[in-house]
Design a protein around this motif. Sequence first.
Motif, PDB file in Angstrom:
ATOM      1  N   GLU A   1      -3.052  14.214   3.866  1.00 22.67           N
ATOM      2  CA  GLU A   1      -1.595  13.627   3.938  1.00 22.67           C
ATOM      3  C   GLU A   1      -0.778  15.096   4.364  1.00 22.67           C
ATOM      4  O   GLU A   1      -0.937  15.988   3.934  1.00 22.67           O
ATOM      5  CB  GLU A   1      -1.239  12.939   2.642  1.00 22.67           C
ATOM      6  N   LYS A   2      -0.037  14.904   5.512  1.00 18.82           N
ATOM      7  CA  LYS A   2       0.910  15.780   6.104  1.00 18.82           C
ATOM      8  C   LYS A   2       2.007  16.076   4.938  1.00 18.82           C
ATOM      9  O   LYS A   2       2.494  17.313   4.895  1.00 18.82           O
ATOM     10  CB  LYS A   2       1.342  15.676   7.450  1.00 18.82           C
ATOM     11  N   ALA A   3       2.452  15.226   4.178  1.00 20.02           N
ATOM     12  CA  ALA A   3       3.508  15.505   3.077  1.00 20.02           C
ATOM     13  C   ALA A   3       3.112  16.138   2.197  1.00 20.02           C
ATOM     14  O   ALA A   3       1.588  16.002   1.792  1.00 20.02           O
ATOM     15  CB  ALA A   3       4.280  14.240   2.934  1.00 20.02           C
ATOM     16  N   PRO A   4       3.806  16.591   1.179  1.00 15.12           N
ATOM     17  CA  PRO A   4       3.245  17.138  -0.183  1.00 15.12           C
ATOM     18  C   PRO A   4       2.857  16.246  -1.179  1.00 15.12           C
ATOM     19  O   PRO A   4       2.771  16.427  -2.575  1.00 15.12           O
ATOM     20  CB  PRO A   4       4.208  18.276  -0.570  1.00 15.12           C
ATOM     21  N   PHE A   5       2.908  14.876  -0.837  1.00 13.34           N
ATOM     22  CA  PHE A   5       2.842  13.672  -1.908  1.00 13.34           C
ATOM     23  C   PHE A   5       2.365  12.590  -0.952  1.00 13.34           C
ATOM     24  O   PHE A   5       2.207  12.652   0.235  1.00 13.34           O
ATOM     25  CB  PHE A   5       4.004  13.559  -2.461  1.00 13.34           C
ATOM     26  N   ALA A   6       1.805  11.720  -2.104  1.00 16.83           N
ATOM     27  CA  ALA A   6       1.305  10.507  -1.295  1.00 16.83           C
ATOM     28  C   ALA A   6       2.641   9.432  -1.201  1.00 16.83           C
ATOM     29  O   ALA A   6       3.595   9.737  -1.841  1.00 16.83           O
ATOM     30  CB  ALA A   6       0.328   9.748  -1.849  1.00 16.83           C
TER      31      ALA A   6
END
Length: 457
Positions: free
Chosen positions: A68-73
């Motif tokens: 996942e490119k963000a730091p969270f899902a």
Amino acid sequence: MKRRHFLQSTAAGSAGIAVATNSQAAPSDSGKNAPVIEADVLVCGGGCAGTAAALSAARKGVKTLLIEKAPFAGGIITSVGLPFFDGIADIRDNRIIVRGIALELLAKTGVCKPDATHTEKHNPTIPSTFEFKVLLDRELTKLKDNLTTLFNSFACDVISRDGRINEVLVANKDGLVRVRPKVVVDCTGDADIATWSGAPTEQSAEVQPLTLHFRIGHVQKNQDLTKNCRAALAKAQEAGELPMYYGPGIMFKYANDEIYIHSIRVPANPTSAADLTRAEMQGRSDVLAMFTAWKRDVPGFEDAYLIEAYPWIGVRESRRLVGQHVLNEKDIMDCRRFDDAITTGCWYLDLHPNKVTVGSANDFQPEKVQPKPYDIPFRSLLPQKIENLLVAGRCHSATRGAHASTRVTVTAMAMGEAAGLAAAMSVEAKKSAQEVEGPAVRATLRKQNAGPQQDWS
Ligand SMILES: Cc1cc2nc3c(=O)[nH]c(=O)nc-3n(C[C@H](O)[C@H](O)[C@H](O)COP(=O)(O)OP(=O)(O)OC[C@H]3O[C@@H](n4cnc5c(N)ncnc54)[C@H](O)[C@@H]3O)c2cc1C
């Protein structure tokens, strides 16, 4: 061997800056010695569909990697701050039509019981998108024996040969990493993996506008608030301070003196890096323009302050798979039944136009394009040409009009759950994803208290 070079697709952006095509400098060449990760199932994109896909595959016991490119899902829910679980219930009687992981997560937020048959509203909201982020962290971590999650990790290239994905290249703090999966589930929303692997995808010349959500604190409730906010936006636009907007959608969602706003409207091409950057900047500028206009012109905003806009502008529509079945508006509005149905959709054909719409997000009456609960077939998750790939969420195979309904959060989760399960079934049976039978996926979902509504009603 088909190899997509990283810089080739970033042609001149609409800002007029030409980005050089440079295959010499492509990371796939420089990554020859990159570390290798082997996985049974690779899920790219940990949004609504991808998180469900990863949980679903890992629960079947196969080695799963979520990138996942963000730091969270959580995707749009956590990155754009969208609390709605649309698609969970029938608008006619609030009867729950999607169970499985979507209902499980909704119940864990405290909104309903795990065995609920109805929700209070057909479009329930979760109490906190931050708590949802933490909930997903915990759900993913619980499965750590089978599931590895890598945040801040961008799938940036695909190497495919003879109709099979051999490697997906991922860029993160370890540098460039080569992932060698048996099967890939593309939940990037933009069909990145499908497109780069050579599976047919399409993007309409015009796509729905992008939206940045934000919150304002210390707002005094009064009965004319929305009307006055609307008038202030019209004035700001007239004065050249705000190019476009809709609504405004104003909700006292989190506190009695705090509003959550969905009203930003930025037309853009989300699969162009340059145009997406322009849209992010325009969205932030428009947030400030709206806040300034309301503070200046609207009673109730005297002490108001801008809390924050969410980190990303949200993309409603970009590339869609052209798969084994392209779900269309007639399928949806006629409630066509499919033997290989894997879930049920129910949202209206919610197409946002690229123009100002005052008082509403749409320029039509939603009830005119409101289907009864309808089937989504497994074949709309299956690509052409690539045998070890499934595509779920808002980039599955549907026409632009049908996608306007299937794109909502809960429907995306349900497609992800089915795709993750099918990926695990293909690994277990040592078959390609294309060889997995849709009715068998449906039957397994049914045993798990998921799948299309008519199987358990
Ligand atoms: C502004 C806005 C408002 C909306 N309002 C509603 C609403 O009120 N109700 C509703 O139900 N739906 C709403 N939707 C639609 C819905 O939120 C999305 O369509 C839904 O989230 C789709 O789920 P998804 O998993 O396919 O995509 P997403 O939730 O967008 O998840 C895709 C994930 O993939 C990641 N990703 C993308 N590319 C890569 C890559 N190359 N490598 C690694 N990771 C990658 C992204 O970071 C993201 O986390 C809205 C959408 C937007 C944009």
